[in-house]
Motif scaffolding. Structure first.
Motif, PDB file in Angstrom:
ATOM      1  N   PRO A 135      53.815  -5.723 -20.475  1.00 43.09           N
ATOM      2  CA  PRO A 135      52.351  -5.710 -20.522  1.00 43.09           C
ATOM      3  C   PRO A 135      51.795  -7.087 -20.889  1.00 43.09           C
ATOM      4  N   LEU A 136      50.708  -7.453 -20.256  1.00 38.84           N
ATOM      5  CA  LEU A 136      50.005  -8.684 -20.608  1.00 38.84           C
ATOM      6  C   LEU A 136      48.841  -8.342 -21.523  1.00 38.84           C
ATOM      7  N   THR A 137      48.516  -9.258 -22.391  1.00 38.43           N
ATOM      8  CA  THR A 137      47.505  -8.980 -23.418  1.00 38.43           C
ATOM      9  C   THR A 137      46.087  -8.959 -22.873  1.00 38.43           C
ATOM     10  N   ASP A 138      45.897  -9.503 -21.650  1.00 44.44           N
ATOM     11  CA  ASP A 138      44.533  -9.614 -21.138  1.00 44.44           C
ATOM     12  C   ASP A 138      44.567  -9.622 -19.618  1.00 44.44           C
ATOM     13  N   MET A 139      43.455  -9.177 -18.994  1.00 49.15           N
ATOM     14  CA  MET A 139      43.351  -9.193 -17.539  1.00 49.15           C
ATOM     15  C   MET A 139      43.248 -10.612 -17.001  1.00 49.15           C
ATOM     16  N   ASP A 140      42.743 -11.520 -17.804  1.00 45.60           N
ATOM     17  CA  ASP A 140      42.465 -12.875 -17.328  1.00 45.60           C
ATOM     18  C   ASP A 140      43.442 -13.898 -17.884  1.00 45.60           C
ATOM     19  N   VAL A 141      44.703 -13.513 -17.998  1.00 48.00           N
ATOM     20  CA  VAL A 141      45.712 -14.472 -18.456  1.00 48.00           C
ATOM     21  C   VAL A 141      45.836 -15.587 -17.420  1.00 48.00           C
ATOM     22  N   PRO A 142      45.688 -16.853 -17.823  1.00 42.60           N
ATOM     23  CA  PRO A 142      45.760 -17.964 -16.855  1.00 42.60           C
ATOM     24  C   PRO A 142      47.139 -18.058 -16.203  1.00 42.60           C
ATOM     25  N   LYS A 143      47.150 -18.580 -14.982  1.00 41.72           N
ATOM     26  CA  LYS A 143      48.416 -18.760 -14.274  1.00 41.72           C
ATOM     27  C   LYS A 143      49.345 -19.697 -15.061  1.00 41.72           C
ATOM     28  N   ALA A 144      48.737 -20.687 -15.711  1.00 42.33           N
ATOM     29  CA  ALA A 144      49.556 -21.652 -16.450  1.00 42.33           C
ATOM     30  C   ALA A 144      50.342 -21.000 -17.576  1.00 42.33           C
ATOM     31  N   ASP A 145      49.824 -19.882 -18.120  1.00 39.89           N
ATOM     32  CA  ASP A 145      50.528 -19.186 -19.202  1.00 39.89           C
ATOM     33  C   ASP A 145      51.599 -18.245 -18.665  1.00 39.89           C
ATOM     34  N   VAL A 146      51.478 -17.841 -17.416  1.00 40.41           N
ATOM     35  CA  VAL A 146      52.477 -16.942 -16.821  1.00 40.41           C
ATOM     36  C   VAL A 146      53.612 -17.734 -16.184  1.00 40.41           C
ATOM     37  N   LYS A 147      53.329 -18.945 -15.757  1.00 43.19           N
ATOM     38  CA  LYS A 147      54.337 -19.766 -15.093  1.00 43.19           C
ATOM     39  C   LYS A 147      55.611 -19.933 -15.932  1.00 43.19           C
ATOM     40  N   PRO A 148      55.530 -20.195 -17.270  1.00 44.13           N
ATOM     41  CA  PRO A 148      56.775 -20.308 -18.058  1.00 44.13           C
ATOM     42  C   PRO A 148      57.600 -19.030 -18.045  1.00 44.13           C
ATOM     43  N   LEU A 149      56.946 -17.865 -17.955  1.00 46.90           N
ATOM     44  CA  LEU A 149      57.694 -16.617 -17.900  1.00 46.90           C
ATOM     45  C   LEU A 149      58.511 -16.542 -16.613  1.00 46.90           C
ATOM     46  N   VAL A 150      57.896 -16.945 -15.498  1.00 46.94           N
ATOM     47  CA  VAL A 150      58.611 -16.954 -14.219  1.00 46.94           C
ATOM     48  C   VAL A 150      59.789 -17.918 -14.280  1.00 46.94           C
ATOM     49  N   THR A 151      59.564 -19.079 -14.871  1.00 48.63           N
ATOM     50  CA  THR A 151      60.624 -20.080 -14.983  1.00 48.63           C
ATOM     51  C   THR A 151      61.779 -19.561 -15.827  1.00 48.63           C
ATOM     52  N   THR A 152      61.461 -18.899 -16.927  1.00 45.93           N
ATOM     53  CA  THR A 152      62.494 -18.337 -17.801  1.00 45.93           C
ATOM     54  C   THR A 152      63.376 -17.360 -17.035  1.00 45.93           C
ATOM     55  N   VAL A 153      62.768 -16.501 -16.264  1.00 42.81           N
ATOM     56  CA  VAL A 153      63.513 -15.481 -15.514  1.00 42.81           C
ATOM     57  C   VAL A 153      64.370 -16.129 -14.429  1.00 42.81           C
ATOM     58  N   LYS A 154      63.813 -17.076 -13.682  1.00 41.89           N
ATOM     59  CA  LYS A 154      64.568 -17.701 -12.597  1.00 41.89           C
ATOM     60  C   LYS A 154      65.741 -18.520 -13.142  1.00 41.89           C
ATOM     61  N   ASP A 155      65.524 -19.209 -14.269  1.00 45.78           N
ATOM     62  CA  ASP A 155      66.593 -20.030 -14.840  1.00 45.78           C
ATOM     63  C   ASP A 155      67.756 -19.192 -15.375  1.00 45.78           C
ATOM     64  N   ALA A 156      67.494 -17.947 -15.726  1.00 47.68           N
ATOM     65  CA  ALA A 156      68.549 -17.103 -16.288  1.00 47.68           C
ATOM     66  C   ALA A 156      69.435 -16.474 -15.215  1.00 47.68           C
TER      67      ALA A 156
END
Length: 725
Positions: A135-156
């Motif tokens: 779950p995300l804390t807000d509907m308007d979470v910026p893309k810049a804040d989600v990008k590290p999550l994507v990077t974490t998953v791909k790097d693993a």
């Protein structure tokens, strides 16, 4: 019919003189104005609003209930998909998975995450595939804040472990920026202009004018977004349209300016003539584009209203730049418009001493060929357009999801893992919502009826809101988001299952999948209204410009044919997959819902641009000679080169969208490039001269107008010219 000459004392003439004589003031005002608009727009402009609605549909009502009674569900979610070759219980694999989950859980933009090791329902029976919701804390979470999550998953990922992060926010976060596509389009436009004009100075003026207009237009669009919010793709569309029409409008005026200089006029007189002729046509053409765009308001969609107002604001700025900024530039350039020329060979006729009046251009000769067999040409061109348009009859509309994204994206990886382990319908859940009384919350019969429906893989138990006023449950289809069977299942549940189940009549079926279906169907139902509004308003403008009912009707029919052909080719490439992979589409996919309704007003307006410039010149020649055939031949000859260059510039700019990452923007860029190509070739070069030849003097029919003869050209010269043609 009396000959019309540009008014030397009209409003446009006065504006042209003012901008020419006060060129320093005008240029300074434009520079300051564009910088101010750009700063205010990019600094204080409205944020994009990508929310679409299905009007009064099931999905809209379900969403309203969820927003009112389940506020904790308003935040968006991501899905972590896990595939382990050795199984998720392998010690080394488990250590990696738990580390990734801990890093995702520690992010300030995510809520509590349930590990698949804590919930067996999140793991397949063979323990090789697992999933969990983030779950995300807000509907308007910026893309810049989600990008590290994507990077974490791909790097693993690696060593037998594959991870993917899905969800709308994840898709947007990993979508790269548009990149240098517009720059490539500008470079191509510069090359085309240099070839057409043969001069670096003449090449640069349309580009500089177009760039300044687009920058100011985007600033205006972002500020207007506070009154009419628009989605994020509006900026890309505005850039494509703004650059295309901005350069083209300047090109048409500049061509007329050079013609006047060659006829012996001084620079100021040439500027006034260019603005009162080509500039007048630009204002009509631009107004047509603006009116066509505002026709999107008839769709009744808040998102499309924002697109209409935002994009039309950008076009409006390009119109103003063409008739104010360009005359100021011409005041600085003067006779130096052809400076830094490209060396050219002189025409063979000129070298042989053939007088210029007797030399015939390729466009003149081509017009003669068409006019000798007008019926054959018209029928042949019409048949080609109908064949191209035929695939449009099978057009399907939807919104893109992870399944149609490039295969190197984490969201696509998530989709493939989830589809393999839990079925393709997991990414397309149905969300049911209804109002309930606190004493009667039994939705068991409804849940059971949905669960027993063919095509449903699984349904969750119902959950009641904290205030006891609403209940919700989810169901997962066996088919995917883009599958036609999923659409059919939505209608079956709404039309048959829910109404015939006790307590089901007031249950609304929503969710992203159902919402996309409602959006597509709402668009399809309102599209005829928008088309009617755009055509009627555009016809009124065209009649006012060319003063002919016949030509206005011809233009409407021809524009519909060219747009239909563009729709058909787009369906064949994107939906059927013909050459799709070569053009950057990862897989066959439905047409994005908003693409056809954006394409129609834009293309109708742009097609009217070419119609206005061509017919205006034909009209001038007709009023000068009184002969329709000669007017068509001369008008086509004098506009063929500039219309071809303008169309080539449009095509170059639109096709640069194929270099970008967004599949929807790729679709609209491709569709518009195809339409411009068809319009500038089959329509303008074949159908227009053929149909006008068939109509003859009826081309100029206008109720209440008496027929008269042109007097500016001696009859003997007209007969000589007609015989030569």
């Amino acid at each position: 019919m009396p000959t019309e000459t540009p008014r030397a004392d009209g409003a446009l003439a006065g504006l042209a003189r003012f901008c020419y004589r006060r060129r320093r003031l005008v240029l300074f005002a434009w520079i300051i104005g564009v910088l101010a608009l750009a700063f205010l727009g990019f600094r204080f402009g409205a944020e994009p609003d990508n929310q679409y609605s299905g009007g009064d549909s099931h999905s809209a009502k379900a969403q309203a209930l969820l927003a009112q009674h389940f506020p904790q569900q308003r935040g968006d979610t991501l899905t972590l998909a896990i595939k382990a070759d050795q199984g998720i219980d392998d010690p080394a694999t488990r250590q990696k998975i738990e580390k990734v989950i801990a890093e995702l859980d520690a992010s300030p933009v995510t809520g509590p995450i349930t590990s698949p090791y804590q919930d067996e329902s999140l793991v397949t029976q063979d323990r090789r595939i697992a999933r969990t919701t983030i779950p995300l804390t807000d509907m308007d979470v910026p893309k810049a804040d989600v990008k590290p999550l994507v990077t974490t998953v791909k790097d693993a990922s690696g060593d037998g472990l594959t991870l993917g992060l899905g969800g709308d926010k994840a898709e947007k976060a990993e979508t790269p920026p548009q990149g240098p596509a517009e720059g490539i389009g500008l470079l191509t436009a510069a090359i085309i202009l240099f070839i057409a004009f043969g001069s670096l100075v003449a090449m640069g003026l349309p580009i500089v004018t177009g760039l300044m207009a687009v920058l100011g237009g985007i600033g205006v669009m972002k500020l207007v977004g506070h009154l009419a919010p628009s989605p994020d793709f509006t900026v890309l569309v505005a850039v494509l349209i703004g650059l295309g029409v901005g350069i083209d409008y300047a090109l048409f005026i500049l061509t007329r300016y050079r013609d006047s200089l060659q006829e012996g006029d001084d620079p100021e007189t040439a500027t006034v003539k260019a603005i009162t002729t080509a500039g007048r046509a630009v204002l009509f053409a631009g107004t047509t584009v603006v009116i066509a765009l505002l026709g999107l308001i008839a769709m009744g969609q808040k998102m499309m209203t924002g697109v209409a107002i935002g994009a039309s604001s950008a076009v409006l700025v390009t119109m103003i730049a063409a008739v104010t900024l360009l005359p100021a530039f011409l005041g600085f350039i003067g006779y130096k418009i052809d400076s830094l020329r490209l060396p050219r060979r002189r025409p063979r006729g000129h070298a042989a001493g053939v007088p210029a009046r007797e030399r015939r251009t390729l466009a003149e000769r081509w017009a003669g060929v068409v006019q000798r067999r007008p019926l054959v040409a018209a029928l042949g061109a019409g048949a080609i357009l109908l064949v191209l348009a035929a695939p449009a009859l099978s057009m399907r509309l939807s919104l893109p999801d992870a399944s149609v994204q490039p295969h190197d994206r984490s969201s696509y990886t998530s989709y493939t893992i989830i589809s393999e382990g839990f079925g393709p319908g997991y990414g397309a859940p149905f969300i049911f919502a209804t109002q309930v009384d606190s004493g009667d919350t039994d939705l068991g019969p409804v849940v059971q009826a949905v669960r027993n429906t063919e095509g449903i893989a699984f349904a969750t138990p119902p959950r009641v809101s904290e205030d006891g006023q609403a209940a919700t449950f989810m169901a997962f289809p066996t088919t995917g988001y883009q599958d036609e069977k999923t659409t059919a299942l939505v209608h079956k549940l709404r039309d048959e299952v829910l109404p015939n189940t006790p307590g089901g009549a007031e249950v609304f079926l929503g969710g992203p999948n159902a919402g996309a279906i409602d959006f597509a169907e709402d668009t399809s139902s309102r599209l005829p209204l928008m088309i009617t509004v755009v055509i009627v308003l555009s016809l009124i403008l065209l009649v006012a410009l060319v003063r002919s009912i016949t030509i206005a009707l011809q233009a409407a029919v021809m524009n519909l044919l060219s747009i239909g052909a563009a729709y058909g080719v787009l369906v064949a490439i994107v939906q059927w997959g013909w050459l799709g992979s070569a053009l950057g589409f990862p897989t066959e996919m439905p047409i994005t819902t908003w693409v056809p309704m954006m394409m129609f007003p834009l293309l109708f307006g742009l097609s009217m641009d070419y119609e206005v410039f061509l017919i205006s010149r034909i009209r001038e020649e007709y009023e000068r000679t009184g002969d329709t055939r000669m007017g068509v031949t001369r008008g086509l000859a004098r506009t063929a080169k500039v219309i071809t260059a303008a169309a080539a510039i449009m095509i170059a700019i639109f096709t640069t969208a194929l270099l970008g990452p967004d599949v929807s923007v790729k679709q609209i860029g491709l569709g518009m490039a195809i339409a411009v190509l068809v319009d500038a070739t089959i329509i303008r070069m074949i159908l227009v001269p053929a149909v006008m030849e068939l109509c003859g003097d009826a081309n100029w029919w206008m109720p209440g107008r008496r027929k008269s003869k042109a007097t500016s050209v001696p009859p003997a010269e007209v007969e000589e010219e007609a015989a030569r043609v």
